[in-house]
Scaffold this motif. Structure first.
Motif, PDB file in Angstrom:
ATOM      1  N   LEU A 105      -3.487   2.458 -16.954  1.00 53.02           N
ATOM      2  CA  LEU A 105      -4.685   2.821 -16.184  1.00 53.02           C
ATOM      3  C   LEU A 105      -4.547   2.410 -14.718  1.00 53.02           C
ATOM      4  CD1 LEU A 105      -7.701   2.001 -18.542  1.00 53.02           C
ATOM      5  CD2 LEU A 105      -6.909   4.247 -17.792  1.00 53.02           C
ATOM      6  N   ILE A 106      -3.978   1.242 -14.486  1.00 54.27           N
ATOM      7  CA  ILE A 106      -3.785   0.763 -13.115  1.00 54.27           C
ATOM      8  C   ILE A 106      -2.909   1.743 -12.341  1.00 54.27           C
ATOM      9  CG2 ILE A 106      -2.502  -0.990 -11.780  1.00 54.27           C
ATOM     10  CD1 ILE A 106      -3.767  -3.062 -13.732  1.00 54.27           C
ATOM     11  N   LEU A 107      -1.812   2.165 -12.940  1.00 60.01           N
ATOM     12  CA  LEU A 107      -0.914   3.091 -12.264  1.00 60.01           C
ATOM     13  C   LEU A 107      -1.610   4.424 -11.991  1.00 60.01           C
ATOM     14  CD1 LEU A 107       2.392   2.319 -14.181  1.00 60.01           C
ATOM     15  CD2 LEU A 107       1.599   1.375 -12.004  1.00 60.01           C
TER      16      LEU A 107
ATOM     17  N   ASP B  73     -11.560  -4.480  -9.925  1.00 61.54           N
ATOM     18  CA  ASP B  73     -12.666  -4.766  -9.003  1.00 61.54           C
ATOM     19  C   ASP B  73     -12.374  -4.207  -7.609  1.00 61.54           C
ATOM     20  OD1 ASP B  73     -13.973  -6.059 -11.062  1.00 61.54           O
ATOM     21  OD2 ASP B  73     -13.472  -8.083 -10.368  1.00 61.54           O
ATOM     22  N   LEU B  74     -11.153  -4.432  -7.135  1.00 60.56           N
ATOM     23  CA  LEU B  74     -10.783  -3.972  -5.802  1.00 60.56           C
ATOM     24  C   LEU B  74     -10.672  -2.446  -5.768  1.00 60.56           C
ATOM     25  CD1 LEU B  74     -10.081  -4.829  -2.938  1.00 60.56           C
ATOM     26  CD2 LEU B  74      -7.702  -5.074  -3.666  1.00 60.56           C
ATOM     27  N   HIS B  75     -10.175  -1.850  -6.829  1.00 55.60           N
ATOM     28  CA  HIS B  75     -10.032  -0.392  -6.872  1.00 55.60           C
ATOM     29  C   HIS B  75     -11.377   0.304  -6.698  1.00 55.60           C
ATOM     30  CE1 HIS B  75      -9.909   3.553  -8.875  1.00 55.60           C
ATOM     31  NE2 HIS B  75      -8.772   3.668  -8.231  1.00 55.60           N
ATOM     32  N   LYS B  76     -12.418  -0.235  -7.320  1.00 50.57           N
ATOM     33  CA  LYS B  76     -13.752   0.367  -7.190  1.00 50.57           C
ATOM     34  C   LYS B  76     -14.154   0.463  -5.719  1.00 50.57           C
ATOM     35  CE  LYS B  76     -15.349  -1.431 -11.599  1.00 50.57           C
ATOM     36  NZ  LYS B  76     -16.111  -2.493 -12.230  1.00 50.57           N
ATOM     37  N   GLU B  77     -13.942  -0.600  -4.973  1.00 49.62           N
ATOM     38  CA  GLU B  77     -14.277  -0.626  -3.548  1.00 49.62           C
ATOM     39  C   GLU B  77     -13.395   0.323  -2.748  1.00 49.62           C
ATOM     40  OE1 GLU B  77     -14.378  -4.362  -1.313  1.00 49.62           O
ATOM     41  OE2 GLU B  77     -14.508  -5.352  -3.275  1.00 49.62           O
ATOM     42  N   VAL B  78     -12.096   0.205  -2.968  1.00 43.25           N
ATOM     43  CA  VAL B  78     -11.120   0.914  -2.152  1.00 43.25           C
ATOM     44  C   VAL B  78     -11.229   2.423  -2.334  1.00 43.25           C
ATOM     45  CG1 VAL B  78      -8.638   1.353  -1.901  1.00 43.25           C
ATOM     46  CG2 VAL B  78      -9.496  -0.989  -1.920  1.00 43.25           C
ATOM     47  N   TYR B  79     -11.368   2.877  -3.563  1.00 40.72           N
ATOM     48  CA  TYR B  79     -11.416   4.324  -3.781  1.00 40.72           C
ATOM     49  C   TYR B  79     -12.605   4.941  -3.044  1.00 40.72           C
ATOM     50  CZ  TYR B  79     -11.099   8.911  -5.819  1.00 40.72           C
ATOM     51  OH  TYR B  79     -10.986  10.267  -5.973  1.00 40.72           O
ATOM     52  N   ASP B  80     -13.755   4.299  -3.135  1.00 43.46           N
ATOM     53  CA  ASP B  80     -14.934   4.811  -2.419  1.00 43.46           C
ATOM     54  C   ASP B  80     -14.711   4.794  -0.906  1.00 43.46           C
ATOM     55  OD1 ASP B  80     -16.252   5.243  -4.811  1.00 43.46           O
ATOM     56  OD2 ASP B  80     -17.436   3.403  -4.703  1.00 43.46           O
ATOM     57  N   GLU B  81     -14.126   3.719  -0.402  1.00 42.52           N
ATOM     58  CA  GLU B  81     -13.927   3.585   1.040  1.00 42.52           C
ATOM     59  C   GLU B  81     -12.868   4.551   1.568  1.00 42.52           C
ATOM     60  OE1 GLU B  81     -13.467  -0.481   2.399  1.00 42.52           O
ATOM     61  OE2 GLU B  81     -14.916  -1.173   0.900  1.00 42.52           O
ATOM     62  N   VAL B  82     -11.778   4.745   0.818  1.00 48.13           N
ATOM     63  CA  VAL B  82     -10.730   5.648   1.296  1.00 48.13           C
ATOM     64  C   VAL B  82     -11.223   7.091   1.243  1.00 48.13           C
ATOM     65  CG1 VAL B  82      -9.394   6.080  -0.840  1.00 48.13           C
ATOM     66  CG2 VAL B  82      -8.225   5.967   1.347  1.00 48.13           C
ATOM     67  N   THR B  83     -12.082   7.400   0.286  1.00 48.24           N
ATOM     68  CA  THR B  83     -12.698   8.727   0.231  1.00 48.24           C
ATOM     69  C   THR B  83     -13.628   8.922   1.430  1.00 48.24           C
ATOM     70  OG1 THR B  83     -12.526   8.716  -2.180  1.00 48.24           O
ATOM     71  CG2 THR B  83     -14.088  10.253  -1.223  1.00 48.24           C
ATOM     72  N   MET B  84     -14.352   7.886   1.800  1.00 47.22           N
ATOM     73  CA  MET B  84     -15.231   7.937   2.979  1.00 47.22           C
ATOM     74  C   MET B  84     -14.397   8.089   4.257  1.00 47.22           C
ATOM     75  SD  MET B  84     -18.190   5.204   4.206  1.00 47.22           S
ATOM     76  CE  MET B  84     -18.197   4.541   2.561  1.00 47.22           C
ATOM     77  N   LEU B  85     -13.271   7.383   4.325  1.00 51.06           N
ATOM     78  CA  LEU B  85     -12.370   7.517   5.473  1.00 51.06           C
ATOM     79  C   LEU B  85     -11.893   8.966   5.586  1.00 51.06           C
ATOM     80  CD1 LEU B  85     -10.551   6.459   7.778  1.00 51.06           C
ATOM     81  CD2 LEU B  85      -8.871   5.856   6.019  1.00 51.06           C
TER      82      LEU B  85
END
Length: 161
Positions: free
Chosen positions: A15-17, A140-152
């Motif tokens: 799942l991580i990959l 935990d970090l993936h939840k934040e990052v995916y939303d932020e990179v999509t916003m970027l």
């Protein structure tokens, strides 16, 4: 962890990959949108192929696009996102390339296993950590990052060349 939970660890690593591949796809989109390649299919399949351009290089290119488009000056500061992306990449690499170890737990007699992984530290030493803790840190970090990179990606798309 019980012995049967080893399968869960392997599932979680898969799942991580997969989750990281989703983040990398958004990075590919940012690069492809910026370049507007005449031969998009070639660009996507050859140039953005992970065997040709690794994720660390893609992060550098995306950061350059971010700087060129001047998002920070326009009030959209994503500097912390790039730090998080590097941490997420390091966690992904930990699971993709390092071996984990099964050890009998000394904390109880239930026969549970302690599954650990060695993390190489910047100072040249190793730290042995629980795989479960690193999986939780990634998720935990993936939840934040995916939303932020999509916003970027969305903000970069709004800014003309």
């Amino acid at each position: 962890m019980k012995e049967g939970e080893l399968i869960n660890i392997e599932y979680e690593i898969g799942l991580i990959l997969t989750k990281f591949k989703n983040v990398e796809y958004v990075l590919d989109c940012i690069i492809a949108n910026f370049v507007s390649a005449k031969r998009y299919e070639f660009f996507e399949r050859a140039i953005l192929n992970s065997g040709v351009m690794n994720t660390g290089s893609k992060l550098k290119v995306v950061r350059t696009i971010y700087n060129i488009k001047g998002l920070k000056e326009r009030g959209h500061n994503f500097d912390k996102l790039f730090d998080k992306l590097h941490i997420l990449l390091n966690l992904r690499n930990l699971f993709a390339h390092e071996n984990y170890y099964e050890e009998a737990s000394t904390n109880n007699i239930s026969g549970s296993l302690l599954i650990t992984i060695d993390v190489f530290m910047k100072n040249g030493t190793f730290d042995t950590v629980r795989v479960e803790d690193k999986i939780n840190e990634f998720n935990d970090l993936h939840k934040e990052v995916y939303d932020e990179v999509t916003m970027l990606n969305a903000e970069l798309s709004k800014v003309g060349d």
